[in-house]
Design an enzyme around this catalytic site. Structure first.
Site, PDB file in Angstrom:
ATOM      1  N   ASP A 616      51.997  67.197-105.398  1.00 46.63           N
ATOM      2  CA  ASP A 616      53.132  66.376-106.074  1.00 46.63           C
ATOM      3  C   ASP A 616      53.165  66.824-108.006  1.00 46.63           C
ATOM      4  OD1 ASP A 616      54.454  63.707-106.139  1.00 46.63           O
ATOM      5  OD2 ASP A 616      53.061  63.262-107.811  1.00 46.63           O
ATOM      6  N   GLU A 646      56.062  70.347-105.888  1.00 52.29           N
ATOM      7  CA  GLU A 646      57.004  70.083-106.637  1.00 52.29           C
ATOM      8  C   GLU A 646      57.024  70.821-108.057  1.00 52.29           C
ATOM      9  OE1 GLU A 646      58.536  65.520-105.762  1.00 52.29           O
ATOM     10  OE2 GLU A 646      56.653  65.760-106.742  1.00 52.29           O
TER      11      GLU A 646
END
Ligand SMILES: [Ca+2]
Ligand SMILES: [Ca+2]
Length: 1020
Positions: A616, A646
């Site tokens: 993340d 990400e």
């Protein structure tokens, strides 16, 4: 738009509410006024007054660019409107900005135009001002200073003397820096073992003593390590014994600047750098947490170098004193063998806390806990290698083979979503790890069907111990369908949203322990371990590898600060925790946070046999830390796991301000993958932060741009719309070419195609990109299509648009990624952020009978109310709800595409060189609206094979338009291509109408169809 403006998905905004909007920025606070601007006018209601101070008084042209929050947000670049500083006060200049209080905050930056299209910024930081609760009635003020990314809540907070803040950084035993300090004066480092230092008109009081500091330079190593501080005023400490430095670090530290005996500046110290300098070399290799000695006794070790004492509190036992190793700062204690696998423990840490303003005693859980009791009250003394933690057949169980990372196809699934709504799962297993180990349930059968067609990985949303689901007694509200646009279901969900059993879970507490709410018994630490392993083992048995979603960029609350205050979190210039990720940003640029990340990743890879990790907000982690993690974890696991994340570029770390980030621009050649926003936006149209009419107006390749305009875009395609579509088609082509940076499309390098100021192509090899059309963030793929497709489009055609969108990722090079249920037309009733929207809005029907569209009601007011007026007619549109036949047709078409992909490695080429030499887009120089033609040759010009070279030619045609299209590839005239056997005997009768005319090399593809043609390879 600039790089700094581009952000990730709605996870960020998703989590703003999780953290509680008020107080989101510690340095921002609420506060509706104050300060020393007497004489200035009162602030009007619903107005944010932004004060700004430039040291040189050069305000000309400087203004606020605010893309969220104002009643009229800035768009374009350098921005319209921009809010230029005008009025003066004692602090500097200010400007009043009318805001929309319900926006919750203003997102902005400071810029000064340098030309019609360019501007300089004051720091590469996206700034945030969290709105006070009473901004609508009283207005609000904030204070900003040149060269400082902090948003201050008072002018006083921005002044020189403030020991509530920590504006100086002790970087190494010998050096500290103090940004923005004027030259001259006498510098002193005051210390107080128990705290209690104060500063007033008569000077610094309450210190045990001080050391004089002298101006000095930083050496190259420090300037590189602390690049954002490299030009700050630097100071040398006198030569101190190592023990003296360690002693100072256990107490309060204040630096002061005196001029003619008067204190002009004073602040506390940030100590992360010096802690690493003094302790990391010896601490880094320690085994932290609980390990076991040769006699089978548990050995407890916790890193707490600033602690004055640490005690071990085993439940039911007297406190045990722990002993510090001064070289590493690790406290340890050897306990009793009888505790193993049954006792629970915490630590009592006595430590000076800058935040608490003195010495405090904190009871804390072990950051290295491997399992805990309910709601993480205490960690278990657990030896995971013992039989009680293992399901039958765990040791040596088979993991599905995978030849190369490029063979991966990923399915993103939430543990609870998988079974909470599945009536074929026995009630005790619904929402639990063990649901994956059932046989014959709708969900398991669906996963098995996907796996046997070619799906390779299930990627689970967070499964580490998270903070936001009660582990005992969570509730499941009773909701009945009340009509397409009813407000009632979302109101019922909202009433218990923090007590119910659902949350996405981006709220880490214990990185190395399984979440308890998914276990059948949260109180017994052994159960969650055993059942988690059962889940992994079952997924492996279903033919699927397992990827865990890990969130090392923030934690839920700053609990790690209770062990080593001021160490684990990234601090802003005032010494408060940065929160650009939503919550308390961790600081893996420091050794022991990096170690915590790597060690807990190893636990999952070794003890749970998982096969990969999704990071993340990975752009907030240093690239070096990611690479070190990959090397160490693969070595520990003895195999090469899959890593992706990400890789966005935003916040206080943007543009490598503090370190080289693990962001898209730096991942090329690392083997670490990143989600591609390029192909996502081109397929869907618009971007994740669209609101208002833009959500409808900005159509994409898969939902009608130009070739099937909706009412907002007019009945005929304008040249502007056509060029937008053709740009989207090129972004998709480049995505289908694995985003390989030196792939050549229509005579131009992929890296030379522009995507919002960044190169469209940015990978070395295709497995470095994750191609997706939908993910848990934002609207589901189905839902975004419903905003954008013409209202008259039939349900069956809408289902085909879904297959077209998924076909671009499934038939391209690069790793395809599906959000669970995309293949079943999954809807969340248009919700743009379902992180806390309960089971009701996150449901999936694995029997493929319904997707519930038009029966769920309006999505949550919290996240969607501003869009409700636009949503009502869509939710009521009777053309939209799919029949069971539509859902099954979508599922079966996706299964067929998975089979096609599995059939040949020509669709999953291993290297960028193979993509360059084997893949082409014959239509790139001759674009048709809604059509993409990709050709993969079986051999390169030099005669070597492309992938398995199974076919002499493979041609993918994606026709997004509703009407049949014909496209001739002259170089294929005379060849013998035919529809891929899987499609020729497949589920989709319309695709079977696709044809190839050999004489002309002409392909004919029906509307909204993905057709793949192949020509058998000639015998060698
Ligand atoms: Ca938990
Ligand atoms: Ca919840």
């Amino acid at each position: 738009m600039t790089n700094g403006m581009r952000r990730g998905w709605g996870r960020l905004t998703a989590s703003l509410a999780m953290a509680g909007v008020v107080g989101l920025l510690a340095a921002c606070g609420g506060g509706g006024g104050g300060g020393d601007d007497a004489g200035a006018s009162a602030v009007a209601p619903a107005t944010l007054r932004v004060h700004y101070q430039r040291t040189g008084g050069d305000y000309a042209g400087w203004g606020v660019y605010a893309w969220h929050g104002p009643t009229t947000p800035s768009t374009g670049w350098p921005g319209s409107p921009r809010f230029e500083f005008g009025a003066s006060d004692g602090f500097g200049r200010y400007v009043d900005i009318p805001v929309n209080p319900s926006a919750g905050r203003m997102d902005f930056l400071l810029n000064r135009p340098t030309s019609a299209s360019e501007a300089e910024k004051d720091q590469e930081c996206d700034r945030v001002a969290t709105f006070a609760a009473d901004i609508a009635t009283r207005g609000q003020e904030i204070w900003l200073k040149q060269g400082d990314c902090t948003t201050y809540d008072s002018a006083q907070a921005a002044s020189g003397v403030n020991i509530g803040h920590a504006r100086a950084m002790w970087l190494s035993a010998a050096r500290l820096v103090w940004p923005n300090l004027p030259p001259g004066g006498e510098l002193r480092l005051y210390h107080a073992a128990h705290g209690g230092i104060t500063v007033n008109a008569s000077g610094v009081q309450g210190a045990d003593g001080f050391h004089a500091l002298s101006a000095a330079a930083l050496d190259t190593a420090l300037r590189e390590r602390f690049r954002h501080l490299a030009s700050a005023p630097a100071f040398a400490l006198p030569t101190l014994a190592a023990s003296e430095v360690r002693s100072l670090l256990k107490g309060q530290l204040v630096v002061a600047r005196l001029v003619q005996g008067q204190v002009t500046h004073a602040t506390q110290l940030q100590i992360q750098g010096v802690l690493d300098d003094v302790y990391a070399a010896q601490a880094r290799d320690q085994t932290l947490g609980v390990s076991f000695d040769e006699a089978g006794r548990p050995v407890f070790r916790v890193w707490a170098p600033t602690a004055r004492s640490v005690e071990l509190a085993v439940v039911g036992q007297p406190l045990r004193t722990m002993t510090e190793d001064p070289g590493s700062g690790v406290w340890s204690h050897t306990g009793e063998a009888a505790w193993v696998n049954n006792a629970y423990y915490t630590y009592r840490v006595q430590v000076y806390s800058r935040q608490d303003g003195g010495v405090v005693t904190n009871t804390v859980t072990d950051p290295y806990a491997v399992t805990l009791n309910a709601n993480s009250q205490a960690a278990m003394v657990a030896r995971l290698s013992d039989a009680m933690f293992k399901p039958a057949g765990w040791d040596g169980h088979a993991i599905p083979p995978l030849q190369a990372h490029s063979d991966s196809v990923i399915y993103e699934l939430h543990v609870r979503d998988f079974s909470a709504n599945d009536a074929t799962v026995p009630a005790a297993h619904r929402g639990k790890y063990t649901a994956f180990a059932q046989t014959g349930t709708d969900g398991v059968r669906h996963l098995q069907a996907l796996a046997s067609a070619g799906l390779t990985h299930v990627h689970l949303l967070p499964t580490y111990d998270l903070a936001t689901i009660p582990e005992t007694g969570c509730v499941t509200p009773s909701i009945t369908s009340a009509g397409a646009t009813s407000e009632a279901p979302q109101a019922t969900v909202a009433a218990t949203k923090d007590d119910d059993c659902f949350n996405w879970g981006y709220d880490p507490r214990h990185y190395g322990a399984p979440e308890g709410s998914y276990a059948s018994d949260a109180a017994d630490g052994a159960v969650r371990v055993r059942e988690f392993r059962q889940m992994v083992q079952a997924l492996h048995a279903h033919g699927l590898r397992v990827v865990l979603d890990v969130v090392y960029n923030h934690t839920s609350g700053s609990f790690l600060d209770r062990i080593v205050p001021g160490y684990y979190y990234r601090l802003n210039g005032d010494g408060f925790i940065e929160r650009s990720t939503c919550c308390e940003n961790t600081a893996p640029e420091y050794a022991m946070m990096e170690k915590l990340m790597i060690d807990t990743l190893k636990t999952w890879a070794v003890e749970y046999q998982v096969d990969g990790f999704r990071f993340d907000i990975m752009g907030h982690i240093p690239l070096a830390a990611m690479q070190a993690a990959r090397t160490a974890v693969d070595a520990a696991a003895g195999r090469a796991l899959l890593y992706y994340g990400e890789a966005w570029n935003f916040g206080e770390v943007a543009n490598d301000r503090q370190f080289v980030q693990a962001r898209q621009a730096h991942l090329r050649g690392t083997g670490i993958g990143s989600f591609s926003d390029r192909i996502r936006d081109a397929i869907r149209g618009g971007g994740p932060f669209d609101s208002g009419d833009a959500v409808i107006r900005r159509q994409g390749f898969a939902n009608g741009r130009c070739y099937d305009n909706n009412a907002l875009n007019g009945s005929t395609c304008t040249s502007e719309q056509r060029s937008e579509l053709h740009y989207q088609q090129n972004l998709i082509r480049l995505g289908m070419a694995g985003s390989v940076h030196d792939f050549v499309l229509n005579g131009q390098l992929a890296s030379a195609y522009d995507y919002g100021g960044q190169p469209a192509g940015y990978t070395a090899d295709p497995h470095e990109v994750i191609n997706y059309a939908g993910v848990h963030d934002g609207e589901t793929l189905f839902d975004i299509h419903q905003f954008k497709l013409p209202t008259t489009t039939t349900a069956a055609e809408r289902a085909r648009a879904q297959v077209v969108a998924l076909g671009t990722v499934l038939m391209g090079q690069g790793i395809p990624f599906l959000h669970a249920g995309d293949e079943l037309l999954r809807t969340k009733s248009l919700d743009r952020d379902s992180y806390n929207a309960g089971d009701w809005f996150n449901r999936i029907d694995w029997s493929a009978t319904t997707n519930y569209f038009g029966t769920m009601g309006l999505p949550s007011a919290e996240k969607n109310q501003a869009e409700w007026d636009r949503m009502r007619p869509i939710l009521s549109n009777t053309n939209i709800p799919p029949s069971a036949a539509d859902i099954r047709a979508t599922r079966d078409a996706v299964l067929d595409l998975l089979r096609v992909r599995r059939d040949t490695t020509m669709l999953r080429l291993r290297s960028g060189a193979d993509v360059r030499d084997c893949v082409s887009f014959p239509d790139a120089a001759d674009q048709r609206d809604g059509l993409i033609v990709m050709r993969v040759t079986g051999r390169k010009n030099n005669g070597s094979l492309c992938g398995d070279g199974r076919y002499a030619n493979l041609v993918v045609l994606i026709n997004a338009a509703p009407t049949v299209q014909t496209y001739a590839v002259a170089t294929l005239a005379g060849r013998s291509l035919s529809l891929h056997p899987v499609l020729a005997s497949g589920s989709d009768s319309r695709v079977r109408e696709a044809s190839f005319a050999s004489g002309t090399g002409s392909f004919t593809v029906p509307g909204r169809s993905v057709a793949v043609f192949v020509e058998p390879a000639e015998a060698p």
